[in-house]
Design a protein around this motif. Structure first.
Motif, PDB file in Angstrom:
ATOM      1  N   HIS A 170      -2.422 -40.271   1.262  1.00  0.00           N
ATOM      2  CA  HIS A 170      -1.783 -40.711   2.503  1.00  0.00           C
ATOM      3  C   HIS A 170      -0.308 -41.077   2.317  1.00  0.00           C
ATOM      4  O   HIS A 170       0.330 -41.532   3.261  1.00  0.00           O
ATOM      5  CB  HIS A 170      -2.543 -41.923   3.069  1.00  0.00           C
ATOM      6  N   GLN A 171       0.243 -40.865   1.134  1.00  0.00           N
ATOM      7  CA  GLN A 171       1.638 -41.209   0.893  1.00  0.00           C
ATOM      8  C   GLN A 171       2.548 -40.221   1.624  1.00  0.00           C
ATOM      9  O   GLN A 171       2.375 -39.011   1.517  1.00  0.00           O
ATOM     10  CB  GLN A 171       1.949 -41.180  -0.614  1.00  0.00           C
TER      11      GLN A 171
ATOM     12  N   GLY B 154       7.852 -49.419 -15.870  1.00  0.00           N
ATOM     13  CA  GLY B 154       6.480 -49.269 -15.381  1.00  0.00           C
ATOM     14  C   GLY B 154       6.388 -48.164 -14.359  1.00  0.00           C
ATOM     15  O   GLY B 154       7.387 -47.539 -13.987  1.00  0.00           O
ATOM     16  N   TRP B 155       5.198 -47.938 -13.905  1.00  0.00           N
ATOM     17  CA  TRP B 155       4.916 -46.905 -12.909  1.00  0.00           C
ATOM     18  C   TRP B 155       4.752 -47.591 -11.570  1.00  0.00           C
ATOM     19  O   TRP B 155       3.920 -48.494 -11.434  1.00  0.00           O
ATOM     20  CB  TRP B 155       3.657 -46.181 -13.336  1.00  0.00           C
ATOM     21  N   MET B 156       5.541 -47.187 -10.584  1.00  0.00           N
ATOM     22  CA  MET B 156       5.364 -47.692  -9.222  1.00  0.00           C
ATOM     23  C   MET B 156       4.334 -46.799  -8.542  1.00  0.00           C
ATOM     24  O   MET B 156       4.661 -45.835  -7.861  1.00  0.00           O
ATOM     25  CB  MET B 156       6.685 -47.693  -8.456  1.00  0.00           C
TER      26      MET B 156
ATOM     27  N   GLU C 188       2.246 -52.324  -6.578  1.00  0.00           N
ATOM     28  CA  GLU C 188       2.603 -50.979  -7.036  1.00  0.00           C
ATOM     29  C   GLU C 188       3.301 -51.061  -8.389  1.00  0.00           C
ATOM     30  O   GLU C 188       4.442 -50.634  -8.553  1.00  0.00           O
ATOM     31  CB  GLU C 188       3.506 -50.282  -6.014  1.00  0.00           C
ATOM     32  N   PHE C 189       2.632 -51.628  -9.365  1.00  0.00           N
ATOM     33  CA  PHE C 189       3.194 -51.744 -10.705  1.00  0.00           C
ATOM     34  C   PHE C 189       2.062 -51.537 -11.692  1.00  0.00           C
ATOM     35  O   PHE C 189       1.074 -52.278 -11.677  1.00  0.00           O
ATOM     36  CB  PHE C 189       3.827 -53.120 -10.907  1.00  0.00           C
ATOM     37  N   TYR C 190       2.201 -50.524 -12.549  1.00  0.00           N
ATOM     38  CA  TYR C 190       1.100 -50.150 -13.417  1.00  0.00           C
ATOM     39  C   TYR C 190       1.638 -49.512 -14.700  1.00  0.00           C
ATOM     40  O   TYR C 190       2.733 -48.956 -14.718  1.00  0.00           O
ATOM     41  CB  TYR C 190       0.188 -49.156 -12.680  1.00  0.00           C
ATOM     42  N   ALA C 191       0.861 -49.597 -15.755  1.00  0.00           N
ATOM     43  CA  ALA C 191       1.102 -48.897 -17.021  1.00  0.00           C
ATOM     44  C   ALA C 191       2.478 -49.166 -17.632  1.00  0.00           C
ATOM     45  O   ALA C 191       3.141 -48.247 -18.098  1.00  0.00           O
ATOM     46  CB  ALA C 191       0.886 -47.399 -16.841  1.00  0.00           C
TER      47      ALA C 191
ATOM     48  N   ILE D 194       5.291 -37.854  -5.485  1.00  0.00           N
ATOM     49  CA  ILE D 194       4.612 -39.119  -5.235  1.00  0.00           C
ATOM     50  C   ILE D 194       4.855 -40.049  -6.418  1.00  0.00           C
ATOM     51  O   ILE D 194       4.898 -39.607  -7.560  1.00  0.00           O
ATOM     52  CB  ILE D 194       3.108 -38.891  -4.999  1.00  0.00           C
ATOM     53  N   HIS D 195       5.054 -41.301  -6.145  1.00  0.00           N
ATOM     54  CA  HIS D 195       5.294 -42.353  -7.139  1.00  0.00           C
ATOM     55  C   HIS D 195       6.622 -42.140  -7.869  1.00  0.00           C
ATOM     56  O   HIS D 195       7.298 -41.131  -7.697  1.00  0.00           O
ATOM     57  CB  HIS D 195       4.151 -42.451  -8.163  1.00  0.00           C
ATOM     58  N   GLN D 196       6.967 -43.094  -8.682  1.00  0.00           N
ATOM     59  CA  GLN D 196       8.147 -43.019  -9.537  1.00  0.00           C
ATOM     60  C   GLN D 196       8.067 -44.164 -10.527  1.00  0.00           C
ATOM     61  O   GLN D 196       7.176 -44.994 -10.452  1.00  0.00           O
ATOM     62  CB  GLN D 196       9.438 -43.105  -8.726  1.00  0.00           C
TER      63      GLN D 196
END
Length: 127
Positions: free
Chosen positions: A100-101, A89-91, A71-74, A109-111
Protein backbone atom coordinates in the motif's frame (compact mmCIF):
# COMPACT_ATOMS: atom_id res chain seq x y z
CA UNK A 1 21.94 -12.97 31.21
CA UNK A 2 18.69 -12.29 33.03
CA UNK A 3 16.60 -10.89 30.17
CA UNK A 4 13.05 -11.99 30.85
CA UNK A 5 11.49 -10.28 27.82
CA UNK A 6 13.92 -10.69 24.92
CA UNK A 7 11.88 -12.22 22.09
CA UNK A 8 12.51 -15.48 20.25
CA UNK A 9 15.04 -14.33 17.62
CA UNK A 10 17.47 -11.42 17.30
CA UNK A 11 18.03 -10.15 13.76
CA UNK A 12 20.87 -8.02 12.44
CA UNK A 13 23.17 -8.18 15.49
CA UNK A 14 26.03 -5.70 15.61
CA UNK A 15 28.52 -5.96 18.50
CA UNK A 16 31.21 -3.27 18.75
CA UNK A 17 33.36 -1.37 21.24
CA UNK A 18 32.53 2.26 21.96
CA UNK A 19 34.61 4.30 24.41
CA UNK A 20 35.02 2.11 27.51
CA UNK A 21 32.20 -0.39 26.84
CA UNK A 22 30.81 -2.79 24.26
CA UNK A 23 27.41 -2.34 22.67
CA UNK A 24 25.17 -4.88 21.02
CA UNK A 25 22.50 -3.57 18.66
CA UNK A 26 19.86 -5.94 17.29
CA UNK A 27 16.20 -6.28 16.30
CA UNK A 28 14.42 -8.81 18.52
CA UNK A 29 11.36 -10.50 17.07
CA UNK A 30 8.62 -11.55 19.46
CA UNK A 31 9.52 -8.89 22.00
CA UNK A 32 6.53 -8.12 24.21
CA UNK A 33 5.10 -4.63 23.85
CA UNK A 34 5.06 -2.38 26.87
CA UNK A 35 3.03 0.75 27.58
CA UNK A 36 5.77 3.14 26.42
CA UNK A 37 8.39 0.86 24.81
CA UNK A 38 8.79 -1.70 22.05
CA UNK A 39 5.70 -0.56 20.12
CA UNK A 40 7.32 -1.12 16.71
CA UNK A 41 6.57 -4.47 15.06
CA UNK A 42 10.30 -5.27 15.25
CA UNK A 43 12.02 -2.87 17.64
CA UNK A 44 15.68 -1.95 17.38
CA UNK A 45 17.43 -2.25 20.75
CA UNK A 46 20.85 -1.82 22.35
CA UNK A 47 22.57 -3.32 25.37
CA UNK A 48 25.82 -2.18 26.97
CA UNK A 49 28.33 -4.39 28.70
CA UNK A 50 31.65 -6.19 28.46
CA UNK A 51 32.50 -8.69 25.74
CA UNK A 52 35.04 -11.41 26.55
CA UNK A 53 36.12 -12.63 23.11
CA UNK A 54 38.29 -15.41 24.53
CA UNK A 55 35.33 -17.05 26.27
CA UNK A 56 32.52 -15.78 23.99
CA UNK A 57 30.69 -14.08 26.84
CA UNK A 58 28.82 -10.77 26.69
CA UNK A 59 27.98 -9.61 30.20
CA UNK A 60 25.39 -6.90 29.57
CA UNK A 61 22.69 -4.75 31.10
CA UNK A 62 19.02 -4.37 30.10
CA UNK A 63 17.51 -3.75 26.66
CA UNK A 64 17.06 -0.13 25.61
CA UNK A 65 15.15 1.04 22.56
CA UNK A 66 17.42 2.58 19.93
CA UNK A 67 14.65 4.39 18.07
CA UNK A 68 10.99 4.41 19.04
CA UNK A 69 9.70 5.35 15.58
CA UNK A 70 7.66 2.88 13.56
CA UNK A 71 9.88 2.85 10.48
CA UNK A 72 13.34 2.00 11.79
CA UNK A 73 14.81 -1.46 11.37
CA UNK A 74 18.04 -3.43 10.92
CA UNK A 75 20.53 -0.74 12.01
CA UNK A 76 24.21 -1.44 11.39
CA UNK A 77 27.31 0.50 12.30
CA UNK A 78 30.68 1.18 10.77
CA UNK A 79 33.79 2.90 12.02
CA UNK A 80 34.91 5.97 10.11
CA UNK A 81 38.60 6.52 9.33
CA UNK A 82 38.74 9.09 12.14
CA UNK A 83 37.39 6.56 14.70
CA UNK A 84 33.79 7.75 14.92
CA UNK A 85 31.11 5.02 15.12
CA UNK A 86 28.41 5.68 12.50
CA UNK A 87 25.00 4.02 12.25
CA UNK A 88 22.52 3.70 9.42
CA UNK A 89 19.15 1.92 9.54
CA UNK A 90 16.37 0.92 7.21
CA UNK A 91 13.30 3.16 7.10
CA UNK A 92 10.90 0.31 6.60
CA UNK A 93 9.66 -2.66 8.55
CA UNK A 94 9.18 -6.15 7.11
CA UNK A 95 5.66 -7.55 7.13
CA UNK A 96 4.26 -4.02 7.01
CA UNK A 97 1.97 -2.42 4.47
CA UNK A 98 4.45 -2.61 1.61
CA UNK A 99 1.75 -3.25 -0.97
CA UNK A 100 0.00 0.00 0.00
CA UNK A 101 3.02 2.33 -0.09
CA UNK A 102 2.43 5.19 -2.57
CA UNK A 103 6.02 5.11 -3.86
CA UNK A 104 5.44 1.69 -5.45
CA UNK A 105 3.91 3.54 -8.42
CA UNK A 106 7.38 5.00 -9.10
CA UNK A 107 9.09 1.62 -8.70
CA UNK A 108 10.68 2.03 -5.26
CA UNK A 109 9.93 1.48 -1.61
CA UNK A 110 11.74 2.27 1.65
CA UNK A 111 15.17 3.84 2.03
CA UNK A 112 17.98 4.09 4.55
CA UNK A 113 18.11 6.64 7.31
CA UNK A 114 20.46 9.56 7.54
CA UNK A 115 23.77 8.54 9.07
CA UNK A 116 23.92 8.91 12.86
CA UNK A 117 27.06 9.27 14.94
CA UNK A 118 27.07 7.23 18.15
CA UNK A 119 28.75 8.35 21.37
CA UNK A 120 29.00 6.68 24.78
CA UNK A 121 29.01 9.19 27.63
CA UNK A 122 28.47 8.57 31.35
CA UNK A 123 26.76 5.22 30.79
CA UNK A 124 24.38 6.42 28.08
CA UNK A 125 24.26 5.98 24.31
CA UNK A 126 23.86 9.21 22.38
CA UNK A 127 23.01 9.52 18.69
Amino acid sequence: NGLANAGYMWECPDLFPLADTHLLICCPQGLGREAQRFLNTYPAVWMAGRFDAEHGIFDHGPLHELDSGFEFYAPQTMQADDGRRLLVGWMGVPDGDEMHQPTRAQGWIHQTTCVRELEWQAGTLYQ
